[in-house]
Motif scaffolding. Structure first.
Motif, PDB file in Angstrom:
ATOM      1  N   PRO A 187       0.814  -1.224   0.000  1.00  0.00           N
ATOM      2  CA  PRO A 187       0.000   0.000   0.000  1.00  0.00           C
ATOM      3  C   PRO A 187       0.849   1.275   0.000  1.00  0.00           C
ATOM      4  O   PRO A 187       2.073   1.219   0.159  1.00  0.00           O
ATOM      5  N   ARG A 215       1.313  -2.459  -7.110  1.00  0.00           N
ATOM      6  CA  ARG A 215       0.262  -3.139  -6.346  1.00  0.00           C
ATOM      7  C   ARG A 215       0.022  -4.571  -6.831  1.00  0.00           C
ATOM      8  O   ARG A 215      -0.460  -5.411  -6.088  1.00  0.00           O
ATOM      9  N   THR A 248       4.433  -3.551   3.892  1.00  0.00           N
ATOM     10  CA  THR A 248       3.239  -2.942   4.466  1.00  0.00           C
ATOM     11  C   THR A 248       3.573  -2.240   5.793  1.00  0.00           C
ATOM     12  O   THR A 248       4.702  -2.283   6.265  1.00  0.00           O
ATOM     13  N   ASP A 258      -6.401   2.766   0.089  1.00  0.00           N
ATOM     14  CA  ASP A 258      -6.255   1.336   0.425  1.00  0.00           C
ATOM     15  C   ASP A 258      -7.507   0.569   0.016  1.00  0.00           C
ATOM     16  O   ASP A 258      -7.434  -0.490  -0.595  1.00  0.00           O
ATOM     17  N   ASP A 305      -7.826   0.428  -3.820  1.00  0.00           N
ATOM     18  CA  ASP A 305      -6.786  -0.392  -4.459  1.00  0.00           C
ATOM     19  C   ASP A 305      -6.965  -1.880  -4.137  1.00  0.00           C
ATOM     20  O   ASP A 305      -6.709  -2.741  -4.978  1.00  0.00           O
ATOM     21  N   ALA A 306      -7.401  -2.174  -2.905  1.00  0.00           N
ATOM     22  CA  ALA A 306      -7.540  -3.588  -2.512  1.00  0.00           C
ATOM     23  C   ALA A 306      -8.903  -4.142  -2.914  1.00  0.00           C
ATOM     24  O   ALA A 306      -9.061  -5.349  -3.087  1.00  0.00           O
ATOM     25  N   PRO A 332      -6.461  -6.481  -8.038  1.00  0.00           N
ATOM     26  CA  PRO A 332      -6.450  -5.754  -6.763  1.00  0.00           C
ATOM     27  C   PRO A 332      -5.095  -5.862  -6.058  1.00  0.00           C
ATOM     28  O   PRO A 332      -4.325  -6.777  -6.350  1.00  0.00           O
ATOM     29  N   MET A 333      -4.850  -4.901  -5.163  1.00  0.00           N
ATOM     30  CA  MET A 333      -3.624  -4.970  -4.364  1.00  0.00           C
ATOM     31  C   MET A 333      -3.732  -6.168  -3.426  1.00  0.00           C
ATOM     32  O   MET A 333      -4.610  -6.199  -2.558  1.00  0.00           O
ATOM     33  N   ILE A 334      -2.872  -7.147  -3.656  1.00  0.00           N
ATOM     34  CA  ILE A 334      -2.879  -8.331  -2.797  1.00  0.00           C
ATOM     35  C   ILE A 334      -1.483  -8.950  -2.876  1.00  0.00           C
ATOM     36  O   ILE A 334      -0.820  -8.851  -3.915  1.00  0.00           O
TER      37      ILE A 334
END
Ligand code: DC
Length: 205
Positions: free
Chosen positions: A10, A108, A125, A159, A162-163, A169-171
Motif C-alpha cells: 500500500p 500493487r 506494508t 487502500d 486499491d484492494a 487488486p492490491m494483494i
C-alpha cells in the motif's frame, strides 16, 4: 541472467525507498509503476479520457514533477480501477521487466499480474496510522497545508479502492515475503529487503 524483483504494497509503506535501494544494491533498473497510473490520473484531471490517456502514455509523461501530489494520487487510484486502463499499461511494464539483466518493479499487482515469474517478491506494508503519519510529515515538510485526519482518511480511501477493485487488486502473491515496516527504521527495512532478495539472488546464481 535476468533477475526480476516484484515489490508490492500500500501507499507510504516504504516500497519506493526499499525498491530504489534494492535496485542500487543489485545494479538493476527500477520502475515505480505507480507513476504510470499517476501520469494517467494527472491527464484525466486535466480533462483527458482515461483510456486514451493510457494508450498515449510516453516515458516523458513519467518525468512530470507534479505527479506526487495527494490529488494526483487519488486520481491515479481511481483510473487504476478501469480494466482497460490497466491493460494499456501492461506492455510498458512487461517490456521494462524484460530488459537485459532484469529489474525491480514496484506497485500493487507486480507479483500477482505483471511479473508472476519474478524470482523475488516482497509485500511491504505498515499500519494505516503509521503510513499516514509518515505521509503527513512528508507533506508538511514540503510546505503543504493539511492535517493528520485528512491524510489518514486519504490513505484509507486509497487502500480500500486499491484492494477492493475487481481487476488486479492490491494483494500479496502467495510466494511473497512480507515486511511490516511499522516499527522499523528505513535502514532496518532496507536491510531486511536486501537480505530477502539476496537469498533469491544467491539461489539463482
Ligand atoms: O504507488 P503509488 O502510490 O504512486 O500509486 C498510485 C496509485 O496507482 C495507487 O493508489 C493505485 C495505482 N497503482 C496500481 O493500481 N497498480 C500499480 N502497479 C501501481 C499503482
Amino acid at each position: 541472467m535476468r533477475f526480476l524483483v516484484a515489490i508490492d504494497g500500500p501507499a507510504a509503506a516504504g516500497k519506493g525507498t526499499i525498491s530504489k535501494a534494492v535496485a542500487a544494491h543489485f545494479s538493476l533498473a527500477h520502475l515505480d509503476t505507480g507513476l504510470l497510473y499517476r501520469a494517467v490520473g494527472a491527464k484525466v484531471l486535466a480533462g483527458a479520457d482515461p483510456v486514451e490517456a493510457a494508450k498515449a502514455l510516453t516515458p516523458e509523461d513519467l518525468q512530470v514533477d507534479t505527479l506526487r501530489t495527494a490529488e494526483v494520487a487519488q486520481a491515479a487510484s481511481r483510473v487504476a480501477v478501469d480494466a482497460q486502463v490497466r491493460q494499456c499499461l501492461v506492455d510498458f511494464q512487461r517490456s521494462f521487466a524484460g530488459r537485459d539483466g532484469g529489474a525491480v518493479l514496484d506497485g500493487r499487482d507486480i507479483g500477482t499480474v505483471i511479473c508472476p515469474d519474478a524470482q523475488a517478491k516482497l509485500f511491504v506494508t505498515a499500519s494505516a496510522e503509521t503510513r499516514a503519519e509518515r505521509r503527513y510529515l512528508e507533506l508538511i515538510g514540503k510546505g503543504h497545508d493539511t492535517t493528520r485526519e485528512i491524510v489518514l482518511a486519504d490513505v484509507k480511501a486509497r487502500d480500500a479502492r486499491d484492494a477492493g477493485r475487481a481487476e488486479a487488486p492490491m494483494i500479496a502473491a502467495d510466494d511473497a515475503v512480507f515486511i511490516d515496516t511499522s516499527a522499523m527504521s528505513i535502514e532496518q527495512a532496507v536491510a531486511r529487503a536486501i537480505e530477502i532478495v539476496n537469498a533469491a539472488y544467491t539461489a539463482q546464481n
